[in-house]
Scaffold this motif. Sequence first.
Motif, PDB file in Angstrom:
ATOM      1  N   GLY A  79     -39.210   4.299  18.442  1.00  0.00           N
ATOM      2  CA  GLY A  79     -40.071   4.954  17.454  1.00  0.00           C
ATOM      3  C   GLY A  79     -41.547   4.786  17.735  1.00  0.00           C
ATOM      4  O   GLY A  79     -42.376   5.503  17.169  1.00  0.00           O
ATOM      5  N   ALA A  80     -41.910   3.866  18.623  1.00  0.00           N
ATOM      6  CA  ALA A  80     -43.326   3.631  18.932  1.00  0.00           C
ATOM      7  C   ALA A  80     -43.927   4.839  19.651  1.00  0.00           C
ATOM      8  O   ALA A  80     -43.291   5.453  20.507  1.00  0.00           O
ATOM      9  N   GLU A  81     -45.157   5.170  19.281  1.00  0.00           N
ATOM     10  CA  GLU A  81     -45.883   6.230  19.977  1.00  0.00           C
ATOM     11  C   GLU A  81     -46.532   5.659  21.228  1.00  0.00           C
ATOM     12  O   GLU A  81     -46.989   4.515  21.232  1.00  0.00           O
ATOM     13  N   VAL A  82     -46.571   6.475  22.284  1.00  0.00           N
ATOM     14  CA  VAL A  82     -47.169   6.065  23.552  1.00  0.00           C
ATOM     15  C   VAL A  82     -48.027   7.196  24.102  1.00  0.00           C
ATOM     16  O   VAL A  82     -47.807   8.370  23.789  1.00  0.00           O
ATOM     17  N   ASN A  83     -48.995   6.825  24.935  1.00  0.00           N
ATOM     18  CA  ASN A  83     -49.843   7.803  25.613  1.00  0.00           C
ATOM     19  C   ASN A  83     -49.151   8.281  26.889  1.00  0.00           C
ATOM     20  O   ASN A  83     -48.625   7.464  27.649  1.00  0.00           O
ATOM     21  N   LEU A  84     -49.176   9.598  27.124  1.00  0.00           N
ATOM     22  CA  LEU A  84     -48.532  10.182  28.302  1.00  0.00           C
ATOM     23  C   LEU A  84     -49.534  10.951  29.144  1.00  0.00           C
ATOM     24  O   LEU A  84     -50.350  11.711  28.617  1.00  0.00           O
ATOM     25  N   GLU A  85     -49.423  10.753  30.466  1.00  0.00           N
ATOM     26  CA  GLU A  85     -50.193  11.563  31.412  1.00  0.00           C
ATOM     27  C   GLU A  85     -49.372  11.749  32.674  1.00  0.00           C
ATOM     28  O   GLU A  85     -48.894  10.775  33.254  1.00  0.00           O
TER      29      GLU A  85
END
Length: 195
Positions: A79-85
């Motif tokens: 459920g944790a939000e993460v940064n994606l690139e």
Amino acid sequence: MFTGLIQEKGRIKEIRKQSRTIQLTCSASEGLLADYQIGDSMAINGTCLTAIAKQATTFTVDIMPETFQRTTFKQLSVGAEVNLERAMAATQRFEGHFVAGHIDVTTRLIQKKQLEKALILTFAYPVSVQGEIIPQGSIAINGVSLTVTQTTAQAFSVSLIPHSKDQTTLGQLKQGEWVNIETDMIGKYVKYQRK
């Protein structure tokens, strides 16, 4: 190679642990994953990882013991939000700064304050990267390319514009929370050339 310009926020869908090694499945938009293939790289919170499986809106990566120990992945939950690139294409414009996706150290947020439109985040200064974090230098925090605004012997600060605050997970950080740090690649070479 990455730029530190986050393309979107994803969400951890599943974590399968086997000792210190984990398999992580993350959600992303169909647009981001449209031509993403098994074997391609994705930076998750600044950590370069390789896809081992892919669906329309999810992808799965393996996280090895070394990466597990050096990053905040051991603290992530479903459920944790993460940064994606995604990895930078050779034909695209280069903005941000050179980000390898190799985490140097983790550290904690020690202060968060609003200054007009800017959100000032102050982090503990890890001794192991002394000389690699300088005022007006580049740093990647959870994969986000930022400029260091101030340093002391114990701490360093960055300033987020509203766009960076809203489009990344950094605006949601709470005091005491841990983040992944990658110091500036050029600064590291300069530091080690002097030795």
